[in-house]
Design a protein around this motif. Sequence first.
Motif, PDB file in Angstrom:
ATOM      1  N   ARG A  82       0.840  -1.214   0.000  1.00  0.00           N
ATOM      2  CA  ARG A  82       0.000   0.000   0.000  1.00  0.00           C
ATOM      3  C   ARG A  82       0.872   1.260   0.000  1.00  0.00           C
ATOM      4  O   ARG A  82       0.580   2.229  -0.705  1.00  0.00           O
ATOM      5  N   ASN A  83       1.938   1.240   0.782  1.00  0.00           N
ATOM      6  CA  ASN A  83       2.835   2.400   0.820  1.00  0.00           C
ATOM      7  C   ASN A  83       3.483   2.640  -0.534  1.00  0.00           C
ATOM      8  O   ASN A  83       3.574   3.777  -1.002  1.00  0.00           O
ATOM      9  N   LEU A  84       3.974   1.565  -1.167  1.00  0.00           N
ATOM     10  CA  LEU A  84       4.664   1.700  -2.452  1.00  0.00           C
ATOM     11  C   LEU A  84       3.725   2.165  -3.563  1.00  0.00           C
ATOM     12  O   LEU A  84       4.169   2.811  -4.511  1.00  0.00           O
ATOM     13  N   ALA A  85       2.443   1.852  -3.441  1.00  0.00           N
ATOM     14  CA  ALA A  85       1.471   2.316  -4.439  1.00  0.00           C
ATOM     15  C   ALA A  85       1.385   3.842  -4.441  1.00  0.00           C
ATOM     16  O   ALA A  85       1.173   4.459  -5.488  1.00  0.00           O
ATOM     17  N   GLY A  86       1.584   4.459  -3.288  1.00  0.00           N
ATOM     18  CA  GLY A  86       1.521   5.911  -3.190  1.00  0.00           C
ATOM     19  C   GLY A  86       2.868   6.596  -3.319  1.00  0.00           C
ATOM     20  O   GLY A  86       2.955   7.738  -3.766  1.00  0.00           O
ATOM     21  N   ASN A  87       3.934   5.914  -2.922  1.00  0.00           N
ATOM     22  CA  ASN A  87       5.284   6.482  -2.961  1.00  0.00           C
ATOM     23  C   ASN A  87       6.264   5.340  -3.161  1.00  0.00           C
ATOM     24  O   ASN A  87       6.559   4.603  -2.226  1.00  0.00           O
ATOM     25  N   PRO A  88       6.783   5.177  -4.375  1.00  0.00           N
ATOM     26  CA  PRO A  88       7.651   4.029  -4.660  1.00  0.00           C
ATOM     27  C   PRO A  88       9.086   4.150  -4.115  1.00  0.00           C
ATOM     28  O   PRO A  88       9.866   3.209  -4.241  1.00  0.00           O
ATOM     29  N   GLN A  89       9.426   5.285  -3.507  1.00  0.00           N
ATOM     30  CA  GLN A  89      10.762   5.441  -2.947  1.00  0.00           C
ATOM     31  C   GLN A  89      10.897   4.566  -1.700  1.00  0.00           C
ATOM     32  O   GLN A  89      10.008   4.552  -0.848  1.00  0.00           O
ATOM     33  N   CYS A  90      12.010   3.845  -1.601  1.00  0.00           N
ATOM     34  CA  CYS A  90      12.220   2.975  -0.440  1.00  0.00           C
ATOM     35  C   CYS A  90      13.716   2.748  -0.249  1.00  0.00           C
ATOM     36  O   CYS A  90      14.534   3.147  -1.073  1.00  0.00           O
ATOM     37  N   ALA A  91      14.030   2.114   0.865  1.00  0.00           N
ATOM     38  CA  ALA A  91      15.416   1.715   1.157  1.00  0.00           C
ATOM     39  C   ALA A  91      15.398   0.272   1.635  1.00  0.00           C
ATOM     40  O   ALA A  91      14.516  -0.122   2.396  1.00  0.00           O
ATOM     41  N   LEU A  92      16.361  -0.512   1.160  1.00  0.00           N
ATOM     42  CA  LEU A  92      16.565  -1.873   1.639  1.00  0.00           C
ATOM     43  C   LEU A  92      17.940  -1.931   2.279  1.00  0.00           C
ATOM     44  O   LEU A  92      18.910  -1.386   1.733  1.00  0.00           O
TER      45      LEU A  92
END
Length: 181
Positions: A82-92
Amino acid sequence: MTAKQPKTELDARYSSALHPRPGAEDVTATDWAEVQRRLRAAEVFWITTVRPDGRLHVTPLIAAWHDGALHFSTGRAEQKARNLAGNPQCALTTGQASLSEGLDIVVEGRAEQVTDPARQDEVIAAFEEQYGEHVTSPDGLFFGFGDNIRKGGDLLFAVAPGTAYGFGHDGQVFSHTRYTF
């Protein structure tokens, strides 16, 4: 996806190069090939995504490095999806919980859903190689992983690094390497 070679630089502000300790005089940037080797060998990663209200969401997961990107899956209704649907920026992130040894790695980028069946099969094979019986054995923790993706029950994402960091620790010798793509 084409694997890019990053600009690699040692950040002396956070490395033993700025405050040399015995044995740290020759600290150098960690080679990108070593980072990729460690990404292929890691078993546990942490993903950070951003909720619609700006709060962070952090959770552990499995991921596989393949063709210049980290790949992971998630259920359609899970918070990270759900978060990525609104903002695809992330960190692994991955690494060791130790001050005296290891290499902690941070990969920042944009998560893109992988929908092409041929590419999905390539990535599933990379997971099977990296996680072995955890994915392939009927007793494995993630058995059915590939079938869930192929049937559309789970979403598959790729995160090509925009920026990555390697934080090395070897006794009292520390390094901080930045990789810019």
